[in-house]
Design a protein around this motif. Structure first.
Motif, PDB file in Angstrom:
ATOM      1  N   GLU A   1       0.868  -1.236   0.123  1.00 17.40           N
ATOM      2  CA  GLU A   1      -0.156   0.123  -0.191  1.00 17.40           C
ATOM      3  C   GLU A   1       0.954   0.931   0.021  1.00 17.40           C
ATOM      4  OE1 GLU A   1      -3.288   2.412   2.867  1.00 17.40           O
ATOM      5  OE2 GLU A   1      -3.117  -0.015   3.033  1.00 17.40           O
ATOM      6  N   PRO A   2       0.895   2.115  -0.974  1.00 18.82           N
ATOM      7  CA  PRO A   2       1.730   3.460  -1.155  1.00 18.82           C
ATOM      8  C   PRO A   2       1.397   4.285   0.197  1.00 18.82           C
ATOM      9  CG  PRO A   2      -0.107   3.462  -2.748  1.00 18.82           C
ATOM     10  CD  PRO A   2      -0.365   2.152  -2.090  1.00 18.82           C
ATOM     11  N   VAL A   3       2.403   4.945   0.331  1.00 17.11           N
ATOM     12  CA  VAL A   3       2.154   5.995   1.343  1.00 17.11           C
ATOM     13  C   VAL A   3       2.331   7.300   0.569  1.00 17.11           C
ATOM     14  CG1 VAL A   3       3.607   7.408   3.002  1.00 17.11           C
ATOM     15  CG2 VAL A   3       3.806   4.910   2.966  1.00 17.11           C
ATOM     16  N   THR A   4       1.460   8.112   0.491  1.00 16.31           N
ATOM     17  CA  THR A   4       0.978   9.303  -0.293  1.00 16.31           C
ATOM     18  C   THR A   4       1.865  10.567   0.347  1.00 16.31           C
ATOM     19  OG1 THR A   4      -0.805  10.109   1.093  1.00 16.31           O
ATOM     20  CG2 THR A   4      -1.080   8.621  -0.654  1.00 16.31           C
ATOM     21  N   GLU A   5       2.000  11.542  -0.620  1.00 19.41           N
ATOM     22  CA  GLU A   5       2.639  12.885  -0.502  1.00 19.41           C
ATOM     23  C   GLU A   5       1.689  13.467   0.460  1.00 19.41           C
ATOM     24  OE1 GLU A   5       5.950  14.671  -0.897  1.00 19.41           O
ATOM     25  OE2 GLU A   5       5.484  13.129  -2.073  1.00 19.41           O
ATOM     26  N   GLU A   6       0.420  13.086   0.817  1.00 27.15           N
ATOM     27  CA  GLU A   6      -0.280  14.173   1.475  1.00 27.15           C
ATOM     28  C   GLU A   6      -0.225  13.502   2.918  1.00 27.15           C
ATOM     29  OE1 GLU A   6      -1.814  14.488  -2.374  1.00 27.15           O
ATOM     30  OE2 GLU A   6      -1.526  12.644  -1.404  1.00 27.15           O
ATOM     31  N   GLN A   7       0.177  12.041   3.100  1.00 24.40           N
ATOM     32  CA  GLN A   7       0.414  11.600   4.495  1.00 24.40           C
ATOM     33  C   GLN A   7       1.563  12.197   5.139  1.00 24.40           C
ATOM     34  OE1 GLN A   7       0.019   7.505   3.052  1.00 24.40           O
ATOM     35  NE2 GLN A   7      -1.283   7.001   4.938  1.00 24.40           N
ATOM     36  N   VAL A   8       2.832  12.064   3.920  1.00 26.72           N
ATOM     37  CA  VAL A   8       4.084  12.493   4.479  1.00 26.72           C
ATOM     38  C   VAL A   8       3.920  14.237   4.834  1.00 26.72           C
ATOM     39  CG1 VAL A   8       6.472  12.968   3.784  1.00 26.72           C
ATOM     40  CG2 VAL A   8       5.416  10.995   3.104  1.00 26.72           C
ATOM     41  N   GLN A   9       3.108  14.876   4.287  1.00 25.39           N
ATOM     42  CA  GLN A   9       2.862  16.491   4.499  1.00 25.39           C
ATOM     43  C   GLN A   9       2.121  16.411   5.955  1.00 25.39           C
ATOM     44  OE1 GLN A   9       3.495  19.383   2.635  1.00 25.39           O
ATOM     45  NE2 GLN A   9       3.276  20.289   4.624  1.00 25.39           N
ATOM     46  N   ALA A  10       1.471  15.628   6.248  1.00 22.01           N
ATOM     47  CA  ALA A  10       0.640  15.742   7.362  1.00 22.01           C
ATOM     48  C   ALA A  10       1.484  15.432   8.654  1.00 22.01           C
ATOM     49  CB  ALA A  10      -0.544  14.662   7.496  1.00 22.01           C
ATOM     50  N   ILE A  11       2.433  14.143   8.366  1.00 21.22           N
ATOM     51  CA  ILE A  11       3.328  14.099   9.394  1.00 21.22           C
ATOM     52  C   ILE A  11       4.558  15.191   9.631  1.00 21.22           C
ATOM     53  CG2 ILE A  11       5.510  12.413   9.748  1.00 21.22           C
ATOM     54  CD1 ILE A  11       3.848  10.092   8.211  1.00 21.22           C
ATOM     55  N   TYR A  12       4.949  15.850   8.718  1.00 19.69           N
ATOM     56  CA  TYR A  12       5.841  16.930   8.863  1.00 19.69           C
ATOM     57  C   TYR A  12       4.861  18.094   9.422  1.00 19.69           C
ATOM     58  CZ  TYR A  12       8.688  20.994   8.608  1.00 19.69           C
ATOM     59  OH  TYR A  12       9.295  21.752   9.034  1.00 19.69           O
ATOM     60  N   ASP A  13       3.676  18.558   9.177  1.00 24.86           N
ATOM     61  CA  ASP A  13       3.157  19.534   9.977  1.00 24.86           C
ATOM     62  C   ASP A  13       2.741  19.095  11.107  1.00 24.86           C
ATOM     63  OD1 ASP A  13       3.074  20.792   7.286  1.00 24.86           O
ATOM     64  OD2 ASP A  13       0.996  20.366   6.777  1.00 24.86           O
ATOM     65  N   LEU A  14       2.881  17.802  11.634  1.00 27.94           N
ATOM     66  CA  LEU A  14       2.720  17.418  13.190  1.00 27.94           C
ATOM     67  C   LEU A  14       4.060  17.660  13.872  1.00 27.94           C
ATOM     68  CD1 LEU A  14       0.935  16.474  15.426  1.00 27.94           C
ATOM     69  CD2 LEU A  14       1.412  14.176  14.790  1.00 27.94           C
ATOM     70  N   ILE A  15       5.131  17.219  12.972  1.00 29.28           N
ATOM     71  CA  ILE A  15       6.402  16.855  13.853  1.00 29.28           C
ATOM     72  C   ILE A  15       7.380  18.160  13.726  1.00 29.28           C
ATOM     73  CG2 ILE A  15       6.356  14.469  13.469  1.00 29.28           C
ATOM     74  CD1 ILE A  15       9.085  16.300  11.842  1.00 29.28           C
ATOM     75  N   LYS A  16       6.877  19.390  12.806  1.00 30.39           N
ATOM     76  CA  LYS A  16       7.644  20.410  13.019  1.00 30.39           C
ATOM     77  C   LYS A  16       7.785  21.197  14.287  1.00 30.39           C
ATOM     78  CE  LYS A  16       4.092  23.307  10.771  1.00 30.39           C
ATOM     79  NZ  LYS A  16       3.612  23.867   9.705  1.00 30.39           N
ATOM     80  N   TYR A  17       6.895  20.924  14.951  1.00 28.44           N
ATOM     81  CA  TYR A  17       7.184  21.453  16.515  1.00 28.44           C
ATOM     82  C   TYR A  17       7.933  20.666  17.370  1.00 28.44           C
ATOM     83  CZ  TYR A  17       3.001  23.732  14.336  1.00 28.44           C
ATOM     84  OH  TYR A  17       2.272  24.581  13.403  1.00 28.44           O
ATOM     85  N   ALA A  18       8.807  19.976  17.101  1.00 27.36           N
ATOM     86  CA  ALA A  18       9.746  19.211  18.094  1.00 27.36           C
ATOM     87  C   ALA A  18      10.629  20.400  18.461  1.00 27.36           C
ATOM     88  CB  ALA A  18      10.401  18.218  17.271  1.00 27.36           C
TER      89      ALA A  18
END
Length: 196
Positions: free
Chosen positions: A26-43
């Motif tokens: 099952e592919p990992v979409t660009e949207e999923q990666v963007q959502a991950i980054y938008d969450l973790i950028k607050y580290a």
């Protein structure tokens, strides 16, 4: 219970989360990666330096180039994961500090004019961000397979430049059959925590 995060979220992010060794197709979409980054950028990072840089390896050609640099035990799973990310530390992160740390723009020159200081800071702070990146993958309902078993100089030459130091390669996707090794033991609280 001392935690406010509900039990299901604790399981998803920590207790039931494991390093995946096989993945579905099952592919990992660009949207999923963007959502991950938008969450973790607050580290948290010192001076908000945010030195983590991510190379997403999607094409078959790039995947083949990466697999050549992986340790033998990591090659098969890296070949078949839906998405692979190379996480690196940007040793020239200080160029972004005037925008990222606007209340003290001089930090760029006061603290980080020397390359050795930048490399040390970038490695530590990008590693903090890498830990958050793994949690972000889990929060997206995906499995992470982080690996440090690779030829760092080869990966740097193949995918980065001399200003970027590779830290970890992460396979990303939905876990496949027999994805998990048995969970290893952990140290107890009193083996880790000392009160003074």
């Amino acid at each position: 219970m001392a935690l406010v995060l509900d039990s299901a979220a604790q399981d998803l992010l920590f207790r039931e989360a494991r390093t995946a060794n096989t993945f579905t197709d099952e592919p990992v979409t660009e949207e999923q990666v963007q959502a991950i980054y938008d969450l973790i950028k607050y580290a948290p990072t010192a001076f908000n330096q945010s030195p983590l840089r991510v190379v997403l390896v999607r094409s078959p050609e790039a995947r083949e180039r990466l697999v050549r640099h992986m340790a033998e035990g990591n090659q098969a799973k890296t070949s078949t994961a839906p998405l692979v990310a190379i996480l690196a530390a940007d040793n020239e992160f200080h160029e972004e500090l005037p925008a990222l740390f606007p209340h003290f723009p001089q930090a760029k020159d006061v603290f980080f004019s020397e390359r050795a200081a930048r490399e040390q800071a970038a490695g530590l702070n990008a590693s903090l961000q890498a830990g958050y990146f793994i949690l972000g993958i889990r929060a997206a309902g995906l499995a992470a397979g982080p690996m440090t078993g690779f030829d760092a100089a080869g990966v740097q030459k193949e995918f980065l430049d001399e200003d970027h130091t590779p830290l970890v390669v992460i396979n990303i996707g939905k876990p496949g059959d027999d994805a998990w090794f048995p969970r290893g033991p952990r140290l107890d609280y009193d083996q880790v925590v000392t009160t003074v």
